[in-house]
Design a protein around this motif. Sequence first.
Motif, PDB file in Angstrom:
ATOM      1  N   TYR A   1       0.819  -1.298   0.057  1.00 24.28           N
ATOM      2  CA  TYR A   1      -0.031   0.112   0.022  1.00 24.28           C
ATOM      3  C   TYR A   1       0.813   1.288  -0.008  1.00 24.28           C
ATOM      4  CZ  TYR A   1      -4.028   2.895   1.159  1.00 24.28           C
ATOM      5  OH  TYR A   1      -4.858   3.997   1.025  1.00 24.28           O
ATOM      6  N   LEU A   2       1.791   1.220   0.880  1.00 23.09           N
ATOM      7  CA  LEU A   2       2.858   2.404   0.852  1.00 23.09           C
ATOM      8  C   LEU A   2       3.759   2.547  -0.240  1.00 23.09           C
ATOM      9  CD1 LEU A   2       4.491   2.041   4.402  1.00 23.09           C
ATOM     10  CD2 LEU A   2       2.706   3.690   3.482  1.00 23.09           C
ATOM     11  N   ALA A   3       4.014   1.310  -1.126  1.00 22.02           N
ATOM     12  CA  ALA A   3       4.741   1.521  -2.530  1.00 22.02           C
ATOM     13  C   ALA A   3       3.713   1.762  -3.651  1.00 22.02           C
ATOM     14  CB  ALA A   3       5.595   0.156  -2.507  1.00 22.02           C
ATOM     15  N   ALA A   4       2.660   1.461  -3.428  1.00 26.74           N
ATOM     16  CA  ALA A   4       1.702   1.615  -4.485  1.00 26.74           C
ATOM     17  C   ALA A   4       1.679   2.827  -5.446  1.00 26.74           C
ATOM     18  CB  ALA A   4       0.334   1.418  -4.261  1.00 26.74           C
TER      19      ALA A   4
ATOM     20  N   TRP B   1       0.646   0.785  -8.925  1.00 24.73           N
ATOM     21  CA  TRP B   1      -0.595   0.172  -8.297  1.00 24.73           C
ATOM     22  C   TRP B   1      -1.846   0.801  -7.701  1.00 24.73           C
ATOM     23  CZ3 TRP B   1       2.927  -3.372  -4.938  1.00 24.73           C
ATOM     24  CH2 TRP B   1       4.012  -4.288  -5.692  1.00 24.73           C
ATOM     25  N   HIS B   2      -3.076   0.165  -8.115  1.00 23.18           N
ATOM     26  CA  HIS B   2      -4.123   0.927  -7.449  1.00 23.18           C
ATOM     27  C   HIS B   2      -4.589  -0.094  -6.497  1.00 23.18           C
ATOM     28  CE1 HIS B   2      -4.188   3.581 -10.571  1.00 23.18           C
ATOM     29  NE2 HIS B   2      -3.670   2.871 -11.618  1.00 23.18           N
ATOM     30  N   LEU B   3      -4.277   0.364  -4.979  1.00 25.67           N
ATOM     31  CA  LEU B   3      -4.703  -0.438  -3.906  1.00 25.67           C
ATOM     32  C   LEU B   3      -5.736   0.325  -3.156  1.00 25.67           C
ATOM     33  CD1 LEU B   3      -1.389  -2.049  -2.770  1.00 25.67           C
ATOM     34  CD2 LEU B   3      -3.261  -3.050  -3.947  1.00 25.67           C
ATOM     35  N   GLU B   4      -6.472   1.336  -3.846  1.00 26.02           N
ATOM     36  CA  GLU B   4      -7.318   2.178  -3.052  1.00 26.02           C
ATOM     37  C   GLU B   4      -8.713   1.167  -3.116  1.00 26.02           C
ATOM     38  OE1 GLU B   4      -6.930   3.191  -7.087  1.00 26.02           O
ATOM     39  OE2 GLU B   4      -5.930   3.721  -5.709  1.00 26.02           O
ATOM     40  N   THR B   5      -9.666   1.466  -2.231  1.00 28.00           N
ATOM     41  CA  THR B   5     -10.900   0.630  -1.747  1.00 28.00           C
ATOM     42  C   THR B   5     -11.675   0.238  -3.142  1.00 28.00           C
ATOM     43  OG1 THR B   5     -10.875   1.170   0.244  1.00 28.00           O
ATOM     44  CG2 THR B   5     -12.842   0.295  -0.408  1.00 28.00           C
ATOM     45  N   PRO B   6     -12.009   1.279  -3.804  1.00 30.27           N
ATOM     46  CA  PRO B   6     -12.846   0.893  -4.992  1.00 30.27           C
ATOM     47  C   PRO B   6     -11.988  -0.004  -5.829  1.00 30.27           C
ATOM     48  CG  PRO B   6     -12.900   3.286  -4.728  1.00 30.27           C
ATOM     49  CD  PRO B   6     -11.952   2.735  -3.806  1.00 30.27           C
ATOM     50  N   SER B   7     -10.820   0.193  -6.258  1.00 30.68           N
ATOM     51  CA  SER B   7     -10.053  -0.644  -7.143  1.00 30.68           C
ATOM     52  C   SER B   7      -9.990  -2.230  -6.593  1.00 30.68           C
ATOM     53  CB  SER B   7      -8.560  -0.163  -7.132  1.00 30.68           C
ATOM     54  OG  SER B   7      -8.746   0.944  -7.998  1.00 30.68           O
TER      55      SER B   7
END
Length: 178
Positions: A94-97, A102-108
Amino acid sequence: MASQRVFQLGLRRAAVPNFLKLQPAGRMVQRRLAATDTVSQTTGQEILAKQRLQRPVSPHLGIYKPQITWLPSMFNRLTGVILSGGLYLFGFAYLAAPTLGWHLETPSMVAAVASWPAFAKISAKAFVAFPFFFHSLNGLRHLAWDLGIGFKNITVIQSGWTVVGLTVASALYYTFIG
């Protein structure tokens, strides 16, 4: 303990008259009857090797019957490593996204999981649910032990099987229904 030893030594001295002792009055002398020899380094190693062959071998875990008293302890450590390892991996990802695109947010994440087949969703939920519930319930068991509750053998066995049963029931519930 020291006073008992002094008392016993005093009784021994009083029981044996001084003229029977082979030492001056009031003085205790230790006699060693073992003889020692000086041996070479190689001879000493050979003697030591022979002695090691005669020593009993400690039994291996393979001869012991698995018991409910030590299985939860082993699985509690294992589930702790699984849960904390997953948390650390996701946290670092999540920190490196943003840097890696990368898309690690909730909607993705919701959209990605929604596209999975049902078998993959159930497997992922079970992979998280079983370690989570076991570690949580066994942690409550250990907290009770920290308070001094439940140390009788029968209570330890019952609480171990209770943790296993509640883990299976709650993990299956949250895997298929929740």
